[in-house]
Design a protein around this motif. Sequence first.
Motif, short mmCIF file in Angstrom:
data_model
loop_
_atom_site.label_atom_id
_atom_site.label_comp_id
_atom_site.label_asym_id
_atom_site.label_seq_id
_atom_site.Cartn_x
_atom_site.Cartn_y
_atom_site.Cartn_z
N UNK A 1 -0.03 7.41 -12.86
CA UNK A 1 0.15 8.53 -11.94
C UNK A 1 -0.70 8.40 -10.68
N UNK A 2 -1.57 7.41 -10.61
CA UNK A 2 -2.40 7.21 -9.43
C UNK A 2 -1.52 6.98 -8.22
N UNK A 3 -1.72 7.73 -7.12
CA UNK A 3 -0.84 7.62 -5.95
C UNK A 3 -0.86 6.24 -5.28
N UNK A 4 -2.02 5.61 -5.15
CA UNK A 4 -2.15 4.28 -4.55
C UNK A 4 -2.69 3.36 -5.62
N UNK A 5 -1.98 2.29 -5.91
CA UNK A 5 -2.43 1.42 -6.99
C UNK A 5 -2.07 -0.02 -6.69
N UNK A 6 -2.65 -0.93 -7.46
CA UNK A 6 -2.36 -2.33 -7.28
C UNK A 6 -3.12 -3.17 -8.28
#
Length: 102
Positions: free
Chosen positions: A66-71
């Motif tokens: 659910x993290x908005x910005x991830x990688x």
Amino acid sequence: MLLMLVTAQLLQAQDTLPKFSLRNVGNNRIIIGWTNTFETIKQISIQRSFDSLVGYKTILTVPDPTTPQNGYADTKATNDHMFYRLYIMLDKGIYLFSEAKK
């Protein structure tokens, strides 16, 4: 100030799910990034293959989808010609795959 500019550039470069961005940073290191706008997402797994059609193996299931910005930084790619895709599971067992990227 410089750190904020670099961070802003990285965030702007990320595609919105189901799309994702790839960046080859050398030495068989690939950065995979995305922006999540799904409200009911249950799982995101990164998959890698030697070709774009078969043989995909999951290399990571992200701890918090659910993290908005991830990688993720793939530091174990055997070469820089690998294909990547995302497996995305939504609510009620609905799932999809992103398009493959090289």
